[in-house]
Motif scaffolding. Structure first.
Motif, PDB file in Angstrom:
ATOM      1  N   ALA A   1       0.830  -1.208   0.000  1.00  0.00           N
ATOM      2  CA  ALA A   1       0.000   0.000   0.000  1.00  0.00           C
ATOM      3  C   ALA A   1       0.864   1.257   0.000  1.00  0.00           C
ATOM      4  CB  ALA A   1      -0.931  -0.004   1.207  1.00  0.00           C
ATOM      5  N   GLU A   2       1.947   1.227   0.774  1.00  0.00           N
ATOM      6  CA  GLU A   2       2.861   2.377   0.823  1.00  0.00           C
ATOM      7  C   GLU A   2       3.560   2.569  -0.516  1.00  0.00           C
ATOM      8  OE1 GLU A   2       4.056   2.296   5.588  1.00  0.00           O
ATOM      9  OE2 GLU A   2       5.160   1.057   4.141  1.00  0.00           O
ATOM     10  N   MET A   3       3.938   1.466  -1.144  1.00  0.00           N
ATOM     11  CA  MET A   3       4.581   1.560  -2.457  1.00  0.00           C
ATOM     12  C   MET A   3       3.616   2.130  -3.492  1.00  0.00           C
ATOM     13  SD  MET A   3       7.245   1.314  -4.278  1.00  0.00           S
ATOM     14  CE  MET A   3       8.379   0.402  -3.221  1.00  0.00           C
ATOM     15  N   ASP A   4       2.360   1.720  -3.396  1.00  0.00           N
ATOM     16  CA  ASP A   4       1.352   2.258  -4.320  1.00  0.00           C
ATOM     17  C   ASP A   4       1.197   3.763  -4.143  1.00  0.00           C
ATOM     18  OD1 ASP A   4       0.860  -0.196  -5.456  1.00  0.00           O
ATOM     19  OD2 ASP A   4      -0.890  -0.645  -4.216  1.00  0.00           O
ATOM     20  N   GLU A   5       1.271   4.218  -2.888  1.00  0.00           N
ATOM     21  CA  GLU A   5       1.161   5.669  -2.648  1.00  0.00           C
ATOM     22  C   GLU A   5       2.381   6.401  -3.216  1.00  0.00           C
ATOM     23  OE1 GLU A   5       0.584   8.978   0.904  1.00  0.00           O
ATOM     24  OE2 GLU A   5       0.074   6.877   1.286  1.00  0.00           O
ATOM     25  N   ILE A   6       3.559   5.814  -3.028  1.00  0.00           N
ATOM     26  CA  ILE A   6       4.778   6.416  -3.589  1.00  0.00           C
ATOM     27  C   ILE A   6       4.647   6.552  -5.106  1.00  0.00           C
ATOM     28  CG2 ILE A   6       7.200   5.980  -4.118  1.00  0.00           C
ATOM     29  CD1 ILE A   6       7.350   6.652  -1.385  1.00  0.00           C
ATOM     30  N   LYS A   7       4.129   5.520  -5.744  1.00  0.00           N
ATOM     31  CA  LYS A   7       4.028   5.526  -7.207  1.00  0.00           C
ATOM     32  C   LYS A   7       3.094   6.620  -7.717  1.00  0.00           C
ATOM     33  CE  LYS A   7       5.190   0.662  -8.039  1.00  0.00           C
ATOM     34  NZ  LYS A   7       4.721  -0.653  -8.558  1.00  0.00           N
ATOM     35  N   GLN A   8       2.192   7.070  -6.860  1.00  0.00           N
ATOM     36  CA  GLN A   8       1.264   8.119  -7.267  1.00  0.00           C
ATOM     37  C   GLN A   8       1.965   9.453  -7.517  1.00  0.00           C
ATOM     38  OE1 GLN A   8      -2.171   7.878  -7.910  1.00  0.00           O
ATOM     39  NE2 GLN A   8      -1.590   5.714  -7.871  1.00  0.00           N
ATOM     40  N   HIS A   9       3.215   9.583  -7.042  1.00  0.00           N
ATOM     41  CA  HIS A   9       3.898  10.869  -7.197  1.00  0.00           C
ATOM     42  C   HIS A   9       4.097  11.242  -8.659  1.00  0.00           C
ATOM     43  CE1 HIS A   9       7.691   8.606  -7.927  1.00  0.00           C
ATOM     44  NE2 HIS A   9       8.157   9.727  -8.426  1.00  0.00           N
TER      45      HIS A   9
END
Length: 355
Positions: A193-201
């Motif tokens: 989930a954290e990686m998915d949020e990072i990818k949103q950048h």
């Protein structure tokens, strides 16, 4: 109730009145106790001065002139402009996080002033002074900008593209301004989930830049495409080589290199020569192989006379770079020539600097 310049504010002082932005919004409420982060925010919103409460009934002396950092005569111009850009970029990220317009004119002027001294920037040996991990994203962005600008010149791109590519490198990670700092600064392994949020950048970055004037479409596309890969294995869209903008291909290489060669919260820094070898082995299918070859050949041309530490902890001076093996030069260790092309078990562990 004294009116104090923001540059003179101290940690722990209490606001004596609401702080209002130039757009008429309340930035901070009366009574708020100021911390260092608050001072950065005030500077980002160009607040010149604020009212603070008197301490123990005594007036705090008001200052009328903003303190200016003293630069010694021995400070190189490149370092002065680098620090100016670092300060500006912190403000830019705060504005982006708050949904405020980016000062693109200031950004461009600051970048032009820095690039005037680009000869002082050596890709393999440059390291920012007095950096800390909290400023990692800002330092990396500046170095990606300078590295991308250098690679664009080495690749023979026309003059009209050079400043735009430098801007693309500087602003490629602007979307991280809206990512939770706790995730960006996490030392352990990220959850899915954290990686998915990072990818949103990447998508956020494009949204921040899409309506900004003064930058071309390549700069905006770089924000969303710099993690795309030649074989379609990247993110966020999984596009392939012919769909990736040239700026994004250049910035991708600069981003990988500078991310790996600088210490991060979750990873230690890797030797520039190891990173170059990894870039070479991974270039086919991941990043543009022609650009990688240019990057390796040109960045290692400036390394003769550089002190390095080998993987067996011996220290020596690079005396010759074999063009067919640019990451494996000859190293003079106390009069003994170590040819890394032949001694494959050894490699350059650390770059110390020029003799």
């Amino acid at each position: 109730m004294p009116n104090v310049m923001v540059s003179q504010l101290k940690y722990g002082e209490r606001l004596g009145d609401n702080v209002i932005t130039k757009l008429g919004n309340v930035l901070f409420n009366k009574g708020k106790i100021i911390n260092n982060r608050d001072i950065e925010i005030l500077q980002a919103f160009l607040i010149a001065s604020v009212f603070i409460e008197s301490k123990n009934g005594s007036e705090v002396e008001a200052t009328t002139e903003e303190a200016k950092p003293k630069e010694t005569a021995t400070t190189p111009p490149f370092q002065i402009e680098y620090q100016n850009m670092l300060k500006l970029l912190k403000r830019v990220y705060l504005l982006a996080n708050g949904g405020q317009p980016l000062p693109i004119f200031d950004i461009r002027n600051g970048l032009e002033a820095l690039i005037q001294h680009i000869d002082a920037y050596k890709v393999l040996t440059f390291a920012p002074k007095n950096r800390n991990l909290q400023d990692y994203i800002y330092h990396k962005s500046i170095m990606v900008s300078l590295t991308s600008y250098s690679l664009a010149i080495w690749h023979g791109l026309p003059q009209k593209d050079l400043m735009q590519i430098a801007l693309a490198g500087l602003l490629h990670d602007i979307g991280t301004a809206k990512v939770d700092p706790a995730i960006l600064e996490k030392k352990g392994r990220l959850t899915e989930a954290e990686m998915d949020e990072i990818k949103q950048h990447t998508l956020i970055g494009y949204q921040i830049l899409k309506n900004v004037s003064g930058i071309n479409e390549g700069v905006k596309l770089t924000a969303v495409q710099h993690h795309e890969r030649e074989d379609g294995s990247g993110y966020p869209l999984g596009i392939k080589s012919d769909q990736i903008h040239l700026y994004a291909k250049i910035v991708a290489i600069a981003d990988i290199y500078n991310a790996m060669t600088n210490e991060r919260f979750h990873k230690t820094a890797v030797s520039p020569y190891i990173v170059l070898e990894q870039l070479f082995t991974e270039s086919f299918g991941k990043v543009d192989p022609t650009l990688v070859q240019v990057f390796i050949n040109k960045s290692t041309q400036i390394s003769n006379g550089t002190l390095v530490k080998l993987s067996d902890n011996r220290v020596g001076e690079i005396i010759f770079s074999d063009r067919s093996n640019p990451t494996r030069p000859w190293v003079n260790v106390n009069g003994t020539i170590v040819n890394l092309t032949l001694e494959r078990s050894l490699f350059i562990q650390d770059v110390i600097g020029h003799v």
